[in-house]
Scaffold this motif. Structure first.
Motif, short mmCIF file in Angstrom:
data_model
loop_
_atom_site.label_atom_id
_atom_site.label_comp_id
_atom_site.label_asym_id
_atom_site.label_seq_id
_atom_site.Cartn_x
_atom_site.Cartn_y
_atom_site.Cartn_z
N SER A 181 0.54 -1.58 0.35
CA SER A 181 0.13 -0.15 0.36
C SER A 181 0.93 1.52 0.09
O SER A 181 1.86 0.95 0.83
N ASN A 236 -9.04 -2.54 -3.00
CA ASN A 236 -8.29 -2.03 -2.68
C ASN A 236 -8.80 -2.00 -1.14
O ASN A 236 -10.32 -1.36 -1.41
N ASN A 291 -9.05 5.28 -2.75
CA ASN A 291 -8.07 6.09 -3.20
C ASN A 291 -8.64 7.30 -4.29
O ASN A 291 -8.51 7.39 -5.46
N ASN A 300 -5.30 11.14 -2.97
CA ASN A 300 -4.88 9.61 -2.90
C ASN A 300 -4.79 9.25 -3.54
O ASN A 300 -3.41 7.84 -3.69
N VAL A 301 -5.26 9.30 -5.07
CA VAL A 301 -4.49 8.39 -6.71
C VAL A 301 -2.96 8.76 -6.62
O VAL A 301 -2.70 7.73 -7.36
N SER A 313 -1.03 6.41 -4.72
CA SER A 313 -1.90 4.35 -4.73
C SER A 313 -0.89 3.51 -5.88
O SER A 313 -0.91 3.55 -6.75
N THR A 333 -2.73 0.20 -6.06
CA THR A 333 -3.32 0.01 -7.23
C THR A 333 -3.80 0.39 -7.78
O THR A 333 -3.68 0.72 -8.69
N SER A 344 -11.37 0.57 -5.37
CA SER A 344 -11.74 0.76 -4.25
C SER A 344 -12.73 1.01 -3.45
O SER A 344 -13.49 1.54 -3.68
N ASN A 353 -10.34 5.20 -12.16
CA ASN A 353 -10.08 5.30 -10.68
C ASN A 353 -11.86 5.08 -10.20
O ASN A 353 -12.28 5.82 -10.34
N ASN A 359 -14.49 4.02 -6.91
CA ASN A 359 -14.57 4.58 -5.37
C ASN A 359 -16.19 3.79 -5.23
O ASN A 359 -16.50 4.51 -5.87
#
Length: 258
Positions: free
Chosen positions: A43, A100, A104, A108-109, A112, A114, A132, A168, A170
């Motif tokens: 991570s 995840n 993310n 946070n991307v 990450s 992930t 995520s 991405n 979430n």
């Protein structure tokens, strides 16, 4: 008979994490799955790659599914590189990373592992998605994610993605009935206000624990943070070209060569 899609699965929480086990089971319903994932948690590794140490890859059996699995000593980005260059006999039709354990979204991307695995696939012109769930618990319940993950993956296989773009995704930590839908949005302007907890060990040497608070300064209703707070799954198209194109014209007015 049409050939089933070839799907490369990876993550950053490690090959035994419940999130990737869920993702593998979903992808098995869509195509032929090959897993190349870290042998231990990676991570917040970002897009790190291994260049000053050797890499080990071992074929493993974690459960009785039809997938083929490899455990890798490297980072998530290493896993994708090895999968594409050394393990698979053709370029996969899709690469999925996750699911995840934790968010993310927003900035946070950048950190990450992930998403870095998904971006590495994108660099190889492979359609890719990072998934995520906003639950950091190792024993998080991924059941409500399954139908949405499958829908998004099938849409990417069917429609493709714009050149040099990955997704991405979430998912809020709520029940399936509470999820209002899937919302395509932009990355919120938010960041971590970080602090270091300074301590001293018994030998008198100082050490630090990184702590902090996530602060969302973005009041827009078209962001991933807004979508998640309002019970939507956020889908943000992400590119790996980091050029600030809007700044080029201004910089060209500077007198670099005077």
């Amino acid at each position: 008979m049409a050939k089933r899609p070839l799907i490369l699965v990876t993550n950053d929480d490690g090959i035994t994490a419940p999130g990737i086990r869920t993702l593998i089971s979903i992808m098995n319903t869509i195509g032929d799955v090959v897993v190349v994932a870290p042998d231990s948690p990676q991570s917040a590794m970002g897009h790190a790659i291994t260049i000053n140490a050797i890499l080990h890859v071992e074929k493993v059996t974690i459960d009785d599914g039809p997938q083929t699995e490899y455990s890798c000593s490297g980072t998530p980005a290493d896993c994708v590189k090895l999968g594409v260059r050394e393990i698979l006999d053709r370029k996969p039709d899709l690469c999925v990373s996750g699911i995840n354990h934790g968010s993310n979204s927003s900035v946070n991307v950048i950190y990450s592992g992930t998403m870095s695995a998904a971006l590495e696939a994108g660099i190889e012109s492979i359609p890719a998605i990072g998934f995520s769930l906003l639950d950091y618990n190792w024993n998080a319940n991924f059941e409500h994610c399954k139908s949405f993950v499958k829908t998004i993956a099938e849409n990417v296989i069917k429609n493709g993605l714009p050149k040099d773009v990955v997704l991405n995704v979430n998912i809020p930590n709520i029940t399936k009935n509470e999820i209002k839908g899937i919302k395509v949005c932009r990355q919120a302007r938010a960041n971590w206000e970080e602090k270091f907890d300074k301590r001293t060990n018994p030998m008198g040497r100082d050490y630090f624990w990184l702590t902090g608070e996530f602060v969302n300064m973005d009041k827009g209703e078209d962001t991933d943070e807004y979508a998640l707070a309002n019970h939507y799954i956020s889908v943000v198209p992400v590119q790996f070209d980091l050029t600030a194109h809007h700044a080029i014209q201004q910089l060209n007015t500077w007198e670099f060569n005077s």
